[in-house]
Design a protein around this motif. Structure first.
Motif, PDB file in Angstrom:
ATOM      1  N   ASP A  23       1.390   7.802  67.168  1.00 28.68           N
ATOM      2  CA  ASP A  23       0.612   7.183  66.088  1.00 28.68           C
ATOM      3  C   ASP A  23      -0.669   6.552  66.634  1.00 28.68           C
ATOM      4  O   ASP A  23      -1.731   6.656  66.030  1.00 28.68           O
ATOM      5  N   ALA A  26      -3.101   9.299  67.416  1.00 25.66           N
ATOM      6  CA  ALA A  26      -3.656   9.863  66.181  1.00 25.66           C
ATOM      7  C   ALA A  26      -4.713   8.929  65.594  1.00 25.66           C
ATOM      8  O   ALA A  26      -5.787   9.381  65.170  1.00 25.66           O
ATOM      9  N   ILE A  27      -4.454   7.640  65.596  1.00 23.27           N
ATOM     10  CA  ILE A  27      -5.431   6.668  65.079  1.00 23.27           C
ATOM     11  C   ILE A  27      -6.681   6.672  65.946  1.00 23.27           C
ATOM     12  O   ILE A  27      -7.806   6.618  65.442  1.00 23.27           O
ATOM     13  N   ASN A  29      -7.857   9.197  67.680  1.00 25.43           N
ATOM     14  CA  ASN A  29      -8.602  10.424  67.372  1.00 25.43           C
ATOM     15  C   ASN A  29      -9.338  10.295  66.038  1.00 25.43           C
ATOM     16  O   ASN A  29     -10.489  10.711  65.919  1.00 25.43           O
ATOM     17  N   ASP A  30      -8.667   9.721  65.039  1.00 27.08           N
ATOM     18  CA  ASP A  30      -9.311   9.523  63.735  1.00 27.08           C
ATOM     19  C   ASP A  30     -10.529   8.611  63.863  1.00 27.08           C
ATOM     20  O   ASP A  30     -11.587   8.877  63.282  1.00 27.08           O
ATOM     21  N   MET A  31     -10.387   7.540  64.618  1.00 25.97           N
ATOM     22  CA  MET A  31     -11.515   6.610  64.791  1.00 25.97           C
ATOM     23  C   MET A  31     -12.659   7.276  65.549  1.00 25.97           C
ATOM     24  O   MET A  31     -13.838   7.070  65.219  1.00 25.97           O
ATOM     25  N   ASP A  32     -12.326   8.081  66.554  1.00 23.64           N
ATOM     26  CA  ASP A  32     -13.364   8.827  67.277  1.00 23.64           C
ATOM     27  C   ASP A  32     -14.108   9.771  66.326  1.00 23.64           C
ATOM     28  O   ASP A  32     -15.341   9.881  66.389  1.00 23.64           O
ATOM     29  N   ASN A  33     -13.360  10.453  65.441  1.00 16.32           N
ATOM     30  CA  ASN A  33     -13.991  11.355  64.479  1.00 16.32           C
ATOM     31  C   ASN A  33     -14.908  10.602  63.519  1.00 16.32           C
ATOM     32  O   ASN A  33     -15.989  11.088  63.174  1.00 16.32           O
ATOM     33  N   ILE A  34     -14.503   9.423  63.098  1.00 18.63           N
ATOM     34  CA  ILE A  34     -15.337   8.618  62.202  1.00 18.63           C
ATOM     35  C   ILE A  34     -16.622   8.200  62.906  1.00 18.63           C
ATOM     36  O   ILE A  34     -17.719   8.298  62.340  1.00 18.63           O
TER      37      ILE A  34
END
Length: 100
Positions: A23, A26-27, A29-34
């Motif tokens: 988790d 995943a968070i 990676n999501d923050m990097d994408n943002i």
């Protein structure tokens, strides 16, 4: 901006969340994408672009507010699992205090 575990832990603490293992990855990676997406937006030339205040040209069309009885008090309480003579009874929501 580099997203580090300390930043994720800090944000999770502020949001009263807990991330571990997959988790947390995943968070991150999501923050990097943002952050990457925000960087792409900074590359766009917006010098001659008017700020968007409303999504459409439409104006709110509201109906007149007329109070009316649609259900009686007794009908509202009829199917309540727990009730007093006039009120719904619900379990306590805030029965303990926050430590922080």
């Amino acid at each position: 901006m580099e997203i580090k575990d300390e930043l994720i832990d800090h944000i999770a603490h502020l949001a009263r969340l807990s991330f571990t293992g997959e988790d947390k990855v995943a968070i991150k990676n999501d923050m990097d994408n943002i952050i990457d997406f925000m960087g792409k937006l900074n590359e766009i030339d917006t010098d001659n672009v008017e700020p968007l205040v409303f999504m459409s040209e439409g104006v709110n069309v509201l109906r007149e507010d007329v109070p009316q009885q649609t259900i009686t008090h007794e009908e509202a309480l009829r199917n309540a699992p727990k009730k007093d003579s006039d009120y719904f009874r619900i379990p306590k929501v805030l029965d303990k205090t926050l430590d922080e």
